[in-house]
Design a protein around this motif. Structure first.
Motif, PDB file in Angstrom:
ATOM      1  N   LEU A 109     -11.254 -38.867  17.055  1.00 53.06           N
ATOM      2  CA  LEU A 109     -11.104 -38.087  15.781  1.00 53.06           C
ATOM      3  C   LEU A 109     -10.227 -38.822  14.641  1.00 53.06           C
ATOM      4  CD1 LEU A 109     -12.076 -35.508  14.505  1.00 53.06           C
ATOM      5  CD2 LEU A 109     -10.538 -34.255  15.444  1.00 53.06           C
ATOM      6  N   GLY A 110      -9.226 -39.190  15.171  1.00 50.95           N
ATOM      7  CA  GLY A 110      -8.335 -39.741  14.260  1.00 50.95           C
ATOM      8  C   GLY A 110      -8.637 -40.874  13.670  1.00 50.95           C
ATOM      9  N   PHE A 111      -9.296 -41.736  14.546  1.00 52.54           N
ATOM     10  CA  PHE A 111     -10.251 -42.937  13.754  1.00 52.54           C
ATOM     11  C   PHE A 111     -11.033 -42.352  12.570  1.00 52.54           C
ATOM     12  CE2 PHE A 111      -8.626 -45.908  16.577  1.00 52.54           C
ATOM     13  CZ  PHE A 111      -8.932 -47.178  15.895  1.00 52.54           C
ATOM     14  N   LEU A 112     -11.725 -41.417  13.036  1.00 53.00           N
ATOM     15  CA  LEU A 112     -12.956 -40.888  11.936  1.00 53.00           C
ATOM     16  C   LEU A 112     -12.108 -40.326  10.769  1.00 53.00           C
ATOM     17  CD1 LEU A 112     -15.953 -40.269  11.616  1.00 53.00           C
ATOM     18  CD2 LEU A 112     -15.615 -38.051  12.524  1.00 53.00           C
ATOM     19  N   ILE A 113     -10.998 -39.652  10.877  1.00 55.35           N
ATOM     20  CA  ILE A 113     -10.314 -39.084   9.679  1.00 55.35           C
ATOM     21  C   ILE A 113      -9.708 -40.333   8.892  1.00 55.35           C
ATOM     22  CG2 ILE A 113      -8.171 -38.041   9.153  1.00 55.35           C
ATOM     23  CD1 ILE A 113      -8.766 -36.047  11.512  1.00 55.35           C
ATOM     24  N   GLY A 114      -9.050 -41.262   9.594  1.00 57.36           N
ATOM     25  CA  GLY A 114      -8.434 -42.375   9.050  1.00 57.36           C
ATOM     26  C   GLY A 114      -9.510 -43.116   8.287  1.00 57.36           C
ATOM     27  N   MET A 115     -10.816 -43.428   8.722  1.00 59.46           N
ATOM     28  CA  MET A 115     -11.693 -44.355   8.144  1.00 59.46           C
ATOM     29  C   MET A 115     -12.529 -43.623   6.954  1.00 59.46           C
ATOM     30  SD  MET A 115     -12.836 -46.390  11.493  1.00 59.46           S
ATOM     31  CE  MET A 115     -13.992 -47.391  10.703  1.00 59.46           C
ATOM     32  N   SER A 116     -12.592 -42.273   7.125  1.00 59.03           N
ATOM     33  CA  SER A 116     -13.360 -41.471   6.138  1.00 59.03           C
ATOM     34  C   SER A 116     -12.696 -40.773   5.158  1.00 59.03           C
ATOM     35  CB  SER A 116     -14.440 -40.713   6.756  1.00 59.03           C
ATOM     36  OG  SER A 116     -15.345 -39.935   5.924  1.00 59.03           O
ATOM     37  N   PRO A 117     -12.282 -40.914   3.957  1.00 54.11           N
ATOM     38  CA  PRO A 117     -11.610 -39.753   2.999  1.00 54.11           C
ATOM     39  C   PRO A 117     -12.453 -38.530   3.036  1.00 54.11           C
ATOM     40  CG  PRO A 117     -11.875 -41.949   2.110  1.00 54.11           C
ATOM     41  CD  PRO A 117     -12.769 -42.116   3.126  1.00 54.11           C
ATOM     42  N   LEU A 118     -13.809 -38.442   3.226  1.00 52.47           N
ATOM     43  CA  LEU A 118     -14.499 -37.104   3.072  1.00 52.47           C
ATOM     44  C   LEU A 118     -14.268 -36.405   4.147  1.00 52.47           C
ATOM     45  CD1 LEU A 118     -16.596 -35.202   1.883  1.00 52.47           C
ATOM     46  CD2 LEU A 118     -18.388 -36.627   3.357  1.00 52.47           C
ATOM     47  N   ILE A 119     -14.153 -36.977   5.587  1.00 58.28           N
ATOM     48  CA  ILE A 119     -13.871 -36.192   6.632  1.00 58.28           C
ATOM     49  C   ILE A 119     -12.416 -35.746   6.503  1.00 58.28           C
ATOM     50  CG2 ILE A 119     -13.772 -36.256   9.210  1.00 58.28           C
ATOM     51  CD1 ILE A 119     -16.386 -36.309   8.208  1.00 58.28           C
ATOM     52  N   SER A 120     -11.318 -36.706   6.213  1.00 53.52           N
ATOM     53  CA  SER A 120     -10.125 -36.317   6.053  1.00 53.52           C
ATOM     54  C   SER A 120      -9.827 -35.048   5.308  1.00 53.52           C
ATOM     55  CB  SER A 120      -9.486 -37.578   5.393  1.00 53.52           C
ATOM     56  OG  SER A 120      -8.154 -37.179   5.416  1.00 53.52           O
TER      57      SER A 120
END
Length: 279
Positions: A109-120
Motif C-alpha cells: 500500500l505504501g508503494f501504491l501511495i508513493g507512486m500515485s499522487p491520486l491515491i495518496s
C-alpha cells in the motif's frame, strides 16, 4: 579512529553501569530494624520491612533470581507459573505474527501511495484519522468481535505496526530521484519491473527505517496488551508478579523486555545498513 571510539565508548558504558550498580546497592542496603511500624503496614510491606531491609531488592538479589530463571527458562508448572523463556516466547510470537501481517499490508500500500499522487490524496484523510488512535483503544473492540485474547493482541500489534511502515514506504517511494525513473521509462521498463529494479532498491533504507520504528512500537505495545488480556506473555508475567508483590521478578522482566527490544532493533538496524549505499 572507529575502533578507538568504540573502545572508549565501551569503557564509559562499563563505568556508568558500575556506578549505577553501586548507587543501587547503597540505596537498598539494610538499615536499623523497624520497631514502630504498624502491623497492617508491616503485613503489606512484607517481613523484610520489619527487619530493617529495603523493600526494593538490591542488585545481588536480582542477580541471584535472574540466575534461577536462566537455569530453568522453560519450566511449566501451570497457568500462572511458567518460565521466563516461555513467557518471552509467547510475546515474541505475537509480535512476530502481527508485525508480519503489517509488513504484508503496509509495504504494497505504501508503494501504491508513493507512486500515485491520486491515491495518496485519496487515502491521506483516512490515515490522518486512524494514525493518532492509541493501539490499546482498539482492544475492547477486538475482544468483542474476535472473542480471542491472543488474536486480539496480534491485531493490536498489527494496528500499531502498520502506520510507521506505511508512511515511511510512501515517503521513500515518492522521494526516489526522478532522473532514475525517467531513465527507466526511456528504456521502456514496465511499471512492475521498474518498482522492483529501480524504486525498491532506492527506497529500501527508508522502508527499513519505518520497519525498525514499527518493531520498537510493537514491542512496547505487546507488554501493555498482555497486561490487559492476561494468560501468557511477558506483559502478563509483569502484572502477575506485581500482584504477587515479587518486585525482584518485576525488575527481571523489565530487564528482559529491554534486552529483547534492543536485539529486535539491532536486527533491523543491521538490515538497514546492508541496503544503504552512498550515492
Amino acid at each position: 579512529m572507529t575502533s578507538s571510539l568504540r573502545f572508549r565508548a565501551a569503557v564509559v558504558s562499563i563505568v556508568l553501569f558500575a556506578a549505577f550498580l553501586g548507587i543501587w546497592h547503597l540505596a537498598t542496603r539494610p538499615t536499623a530494624a523497624t520497631t514502630t511500624m504498624s502491623p497492617e503496614y508491616a503485613k503489606l510491606m512484607g517481613l523484610t520491612a520489619t527487619q530493617g531491609k529495603s523493600a526494593m531488592p538490591g542488585p545481588s538479589d536480582v542477580g541471584a533470581k535472574l540466575w534461577e530463571h536462566l537455569r530453568q527458562p522453560f519450566y511449566d508448572n501451570g497457568p500462572n507459573d511458567k518460565g521466563l523463556g516461555i513467557q518471552l516466547g509467547y510475546s515474541i510470537a505475537r509480535v512476530g505474527l502481527g508485525y508480519l501481517l503489517a509488513v504484508i499490508a503496509a509495504i504494497p500500500l505504501g508503494f501504491l501511495i508513493g507512486m500515485s499522487p491520486l491515491i495518496s490524496r485519496a487515502i491521506d484523510p483516512f490515515i490522518q484519522i486512524l494514525k493518532p488512535i492509541s493501539p490499546l483503544a482498539w482492544m475492547p473492540l477486538a475482544l468483542y468481535t474476535i472473542k480471542d485474547s491472543s488474536i486480539s493482541a496480534i491485531f493490536v500489534i498489527f494496528i500499531c505496526s502498520v502506520w510507521p511502515m506505511l508512511l515511511n514506504t510512501a515517503f521513500g517511494v515518492a522521494a526516489v530521484r526522478k532522473e532514475w525513473i525517467n531513465v527507466a521509462r526511456t528504456l521502456e521498463v514496465g511499471t512492475v519491473r521498474r518498482a522492483f529494479t529501480v524504486i525498491l532498491p532506492a527506497a529500501a533504507p527508508t522502508i527499513l527505517t519505518g520497519m525498525r520504528i514499527s518493531i520498537g512500537i510493537a514491542w512496547l505495545v505487546i507488554v501493555a496488551a498482555e497486561m490487559l488480556v492476561g494468560g501468557t506473555g511477558i506483559g502478563y508475567f509483569v502484572w502477575n508478579e506485581w500482584n504477587n508483590l515479587s518486585i525482584t521478578n518485576v525488575i527481571i522482566a523489565i530487564l528482559m523486555i529491554g534486552i529483547v527490544g534492543m536485539l529486535l532493533d539491532q536486527i533491523l538496524a543491521r538490515f538497514t545498513r546492508m541496503v544503504t549505499f552512498p550515492e
